[in-house]
Structures are given as C-alpha cells and as structure tokens.
Design a protein around this motif. Structure first.
Motif, PDB file in Angstrom:
ATOM      1  N   ALA A  85       0.814  -1.217   0.000  1.00 51.24           N
ATOM      2  CA  ALA A  85       0.000   0.000   0.000  1.00 51.24           C
ATOM      3  C   ALA A  85       0.848   1.267   0.000  1.00 51.24           C
ATOM      4  N   GLY A  86       2.058   1.192   0.551  1.00 55.60           N
ATOM      5  CA  GLY A  86       2.927   2.361   0.530  1.00 55.60           C
ATOM      6  C   GLY A  86       3.287   2.786  -0.879  1.00 55.60           C
ATOM      7  N   ALA A  87       3.462   1.806  -1.750  1.00 63.13           N
ATOM      8  CA  ALA A  87       3.785   2.109  -3.143  1.00 63.13           C
ATOM      9  C   ALA A  87       2.537   2.286  -3.999  1.00 63.13           C
ATOM     10  N   HIS A  88       1.464   1.625  -3.607  1.00 61.52           N
ATOM     11  CA  HIS A  88       0.210   1.677  -4.357  1.00 61.52           C
ATOM     12  C   HIS A  88      -0.918   1.990  -3.374  1.00 61.52           C
ATOM     13  N   PRO A  89      -1.158   3.259  -3.074  1.00 62.15           N
ATOM     14  CA  PRO A  89      -2.134   3.641  -2.042  1.00 62.15           C
ATOM     15  C   PRO A  89      -3.528   3.087  -2.321  1.00 62.15           C
ATOM     16  N   VAL A  90      -4.232   2.815  -1.239  1.00 59.26           N
ATOM     17  CA  VAL A  90      -5.547   2.174  -1.320  1.00 59.26           C
ATOM     18  C   VAL A  90      -6.576   2.987  -0.535  1.00 59.26           C
ATOM     19  N   PRO A  91      -7.864   2.813  -0.833  1.00 59.90           N
ATOM     20  CA  PRO A  91      -8.903   3.444  -0.005  1.00 59.90           C
ATOM     21  C   PRO A  91      -8.911   2.835   1.404  1.00 59.90           C
ATOM     22  N   ALA A  92      -9.377   3.597   2.366  1.00 55.49           N
ATOM     23  CA  ALA A  92      -9.452   3.131   3.753  1.00 55.49           C
ATOM     24  C   ALA A  92     -10.907   2.898   4.143  1.00 55.49           C
ATOM     25  N   ILE A  93     -11.127   1.866   4.968  1.00 51.78           N
ATOM     26  CA  ILE A  93     -12.435   1.573   5.548  1.00 51.78           C
ATOM     27  C   ILE A  93     -12.303   1.720   7.055  1.00 51.78           C
ATOM     28  N   LEU A  94     -13.039   2.638   7.632  1.00 55.38           N
ATOM     29  CA  LEU A  94     -12.960   2.939   9.063  1.00 55.38           C
ATOM     30  C   LEU A  94     -14.125   2.326   9.821  1.00 55.38           C
ATOM     31  N   GLU A  95     -13.810   1.596  10.892  1.00 59.21           N
ATOM     32  CA  GLU A  95     -14.807   1.180  11.881  1.00 59.21           C
ATOM     33  C   GLU A  95     -14.382   1.785  13.215  1.00 59.21           C
ATOM     34  N   TYR A  96     -15.245   2.586  13.799  1.00 57.59           N
ATOM     35  CA  TYR A  96     -14.898   3.494  14.897  1.00 57.59           C
ATOM     36  C   TYR A  96     -15.909   3.309  16.030  1.00 57.59           C
ATOM     37  N   ILE A  97     -15.533   2.499  17.038  1.00 55.91           N
ATOM     38  CA  ILE A  97     -16.490   2.095  18.063  1.00 55.91           C
ATOM     39  C   ILE A  97     -15.807   1.997  19.435  1.00 55.91           C
ATOM     40  N   PRO A  98     -16.597   1.878  20.514  1.00 65.11           N
ATOM     41  CA  PRO A  98     -16.022   1.828  21.863  1.00 65.11           C
ATOM     42  C   PRO A  98     -15.811   0.419  22.402  1.00 65.11           C
ATOM     43  N   TYR A  99     -15.977  -0.606  21.580  1.00 65.62           N
ATOM     44  CA  TYR A  99     -16.085  -1.967  22.099  1.00 65.62           C
ATOM     45  C   TYR A  99     -14.786  -2.755  22.183  1.00 65.62           C
ATOM     46  N   ARG A 100     -13.647  -2.096  22.280  1.00 62.59           N
ATOM     47  CA  ARG A 100     -12.393  -2.747  22.644  1.00 62.59           C
ATOM     48  C   ARG A 100     -11.909  -3.747  21.591  1.00 62.59           C
ATOM     49  N   LYS A 101     -11.006  -3.293  20.743  1.00 63.53           N
ATOM     50  CA  LYS A 101     -10.516  -4.101  19.631  1.00 63.53           C
ATOM     51  C   LYS A 101      -9.617  -5.259  20.056  1.00 63.53           C
ATOM     52  N   ARG A 102      -9.030  -5.190  21.259  1.00 61.45           N
ATOM     53  CA  ARG A 102      -8.099  -6.249  21.678  1.00 61.45           C
ATOM     54  C   ARG A 102      -8.805  -7.433  22.339  1.00 61.45           C
ATOM     55  N   ASP A 103     -10.084  -7.257  22.709  1.00 62.53           N
ATOM     56  CA  ASP A 103     -10.820  -8.385  23.276  1.00 62.53           C
ATOM     57  C   ASP A 103     -12.292  -8.350  22.875  1.00 62.53           C
ATOM     58  N   GLY A 104     -12.972  -7.219  23.074  1.00 64.32           N
ATOM     59  CA  GLY A 104     -14.412  -7.176  22.879  1.00 64.32           C
ATOM     60  C   GLY A 104     -14.884  -7.612  21.509  1.00 64.32           C
TER      61      GLY A 104
END
Length: 334
Positions: A85-104
């Motif tokens: 992606a550094g050489a060929h940039p891509v679109p980003a998909i954002l998921e933005y929530i409070p539910y704890r990405k490391r466990d929840g």
C-alpha cells in the motif's frame, strides 16, 4: 446443501450455483432493493456462500497504530492493509467504536478486516476516545467530541501515504449510528458509509425510548456500556495502563439516570439524529436492517428520505452483521 451436492454431483452443483447466482443478480438489477433481498436469499439457499482464504493482496497488520488528535489525545487503531500500500495507495475503511478491539470485538474483527485488506483496502479499526487502548475519557454516547474525533480520524487517514485519499466508514449498532452521524457532517474525504442496525431518530427509535416510552433496556444498556468503558487498556500496549485506568474509573459516568431524566424530544436527542435534516445526507449510504432487530425501521427511513445515493437491505437477522446473524440464512455481507 450437502444433499443437493450429492444429488447433482460436484460439476452439476457448481453449475446450479452459477445459475442461481446469475438469476439472483438479474433480480437485483431489475427490482432494486427488493431484488437485492431476493438475490441475497437465492444465493444463500442455492449454496453459493463460500469461505475465502486466498486473496489478491498479501496483508500486513499493525496492532496499535497511533492517531494523535489536535488536542494531543492518542487513539489506538488496528490497521490491516495490502503489503504494497505504501507504493500503491488504497482506499481506507474505518470502523470506529467503543467496544475494545483487543478483546471485545476481536473474533468478529478477525473475520472482516483482514478480508477487506486482502481485497485492496486499508481496514482501520479504531477504539474511540476513552475506550479500549485509546487515551482520553468518554462522557456519553454520540457526543460532539466523538464526532469531531471521527472527522479528524478521517482527515488523518486520507492524508497517509498508504491511503488513496478516499475513506469509507462502516459499523453495526454504535458504529452504524456514528457513521450516519459522521456522514451528516460531510467530511470531504468520506465517500460512502455502510450502516448496519442503526437509527435516524435517537429519541423515538432507539434503545432508550420507543415512541416516547422509556424502555427497560435503558438501564440494561447503561450497565453494559459501563462494563465496557470502565475496563483498562491492554498492558501489552500501554506500560502506564494502571494510571490511565484509574483516571478513567474516576471520571466514568453512570449514564442510565441521565438518559431516564430526558423524557422529551430535546436538543440532547436531536443531536446525532440524522432525521432532523435529511438534506445534509449527501454521502452515499448502504443501510442494513434485520426483521428480528429493534432498528428495522431505519432502512425505509433512509431510502425514502436521503437525497444521496442510498440502498437498503433487510433480512432475517438480529442485531449483528448479516454474515453471522441468526436466525438466518446469513448473507455474503463482506
């Protein structure tokens, strides 16, 4: 499906799947939203759902990418993207929530975000301010601070060398709410949102009140949210986790009484209710709902009122993403 495969043989079964898929796609083209629902059911019932383990792009993961906001607060993001992606940039998909990405939400995220990256996107799962591994304090749901932060995150993503400058946003429940609310604010880099099990009216059609009546789940949801937001960051990522955790505990609000006191359609509930001015919804929307979910009204409200391109799909699902929701059948949501 096993019986169908046995009766037709492998070759016949694959031909059957192709035939069902082709007919379903034609239904989607000619019948709009209804055709899309028919297509989804036909493909599932026809046995055409597949598990993919090989992708066009090799994926690299960053478990704790820091996004520092204008006030110095550091949000933590788990990012999966194509290795080039550094050489060929891509679109980003954002998921933005409070539910704890490391466990929840970890098991659910493992199914989705690497898949997006394997198909040529940067999948960005952000813990909101005051939640999980992110710094700061969370005061309430869908606050002005939360939505300003979302706008900053989108601008930050669009400016990264590995991003093409285009950002999409997706989410279920809280994430479905705040992607609609962020679209309402029209950040320049936000090109589309996928909202699952959300609402356009926080007072009349949410977990706190329904048709003006206070719901018992107002208390239950307050307790659930307290249990999420009062937990510490992962010590593996935050050497000073204990000090930040104690600060979080001291500031942690008990929100159920506040919500119960607000029994009229006030500015509090109008904030974050995109139905207050559908004319501001200029970002394309794909809305998903479930017949077994309390937010089944939202799809029709958006399809009927949003001026931007909008599509809606409703199916036999509870309050989850439709590729895992019961009672099913599931759909190839990804």
């Amino acid at each position: 499906m096993g019986a169908l495969r046995a009766a037709l043989g492998q070759e016949g079964f694959l031909q059957h799947c192709g035939s069902v898929s082709q007919m379903a796609d034609e239904a989607a083209k000619t019948c709009g939203v209804l055709g899309g629902i028919v297509a989804s059911w036909a493909k599932v019932l026809g046995g055409c759902m597949a598990v993919r383990t090989e992708f066009a792009h090799q994926v690299v993961e960053t478990p704790d990418m820091g996004i520092v906001l204008s006030d110095g607060c550091r949000l933590s993001a788990r990012v999966c993207m194509p290795v080039d992606a550094g050489a060929h940039p891509v679109p980003a998909i954002l998921e933005y929530i409070p539910y704890r990405k490391r466990d929840g939400t970890l098991p659910r995220d493992e199914m989705m975000h690497p898949y997006f990256a394997g198909h040529g996107y940067a999948a960005v799962r952000v813990d909101m301010r005051g939640c999980g591994d992110s710094q700061g304090l969370m005061a309430d749901e869908y606050t002005e601070q939360e939505l300003r932060d979302a706008e900053e995150v989108i601008a930050w993503l669009a400016a990264q060398p590995w991003c093409s400058g285009s950002v999409g946003m997706m989410g279920n429940s809280w994430g479905g709410f705040n992607c609609l609310q962020t679209a309402f604010r029209q950040p320049a880099a936000l090109k589309a949102v996928v909202s699952v099990c959300s609402t356009t009216d926080r007072f009349a059609d949410d977990i706190h009140y329904k048709g003006g009546c206070l719901l018992g789940e107002n208390f239950g949801w307050g307790a659930v949210m307290l249990s999420y937001s009062s937990r510490p960051a992962d010590p593996a990522l935050r050497p000073n986790w204990r000090a930040e955790w104690l600060e979080r505990l001291q500031a942690e609000p008990w929100l159920a009484p506040r919500w119960a006191d607000l029994q009229e359609r006030s500015d509090y509930w109008k904030h974050g209710s995109v139905g207050e001015d559908y004319g501001r919804m200029t970002v394309p929307v794909l809305s998903w709902g479930g017949w077994a979910d309390n937010y089944m009204n939202t799809v029709a409200h958006l399809v009927e009122n949003v001026p931007a391109p909008v599509k809606g799909i409703v199916g036999p699902w509870v309050h989850q993403y439709p590729h895992t929701a019961v009672p099913g059948p599931a759909i190839g949501f990804l």
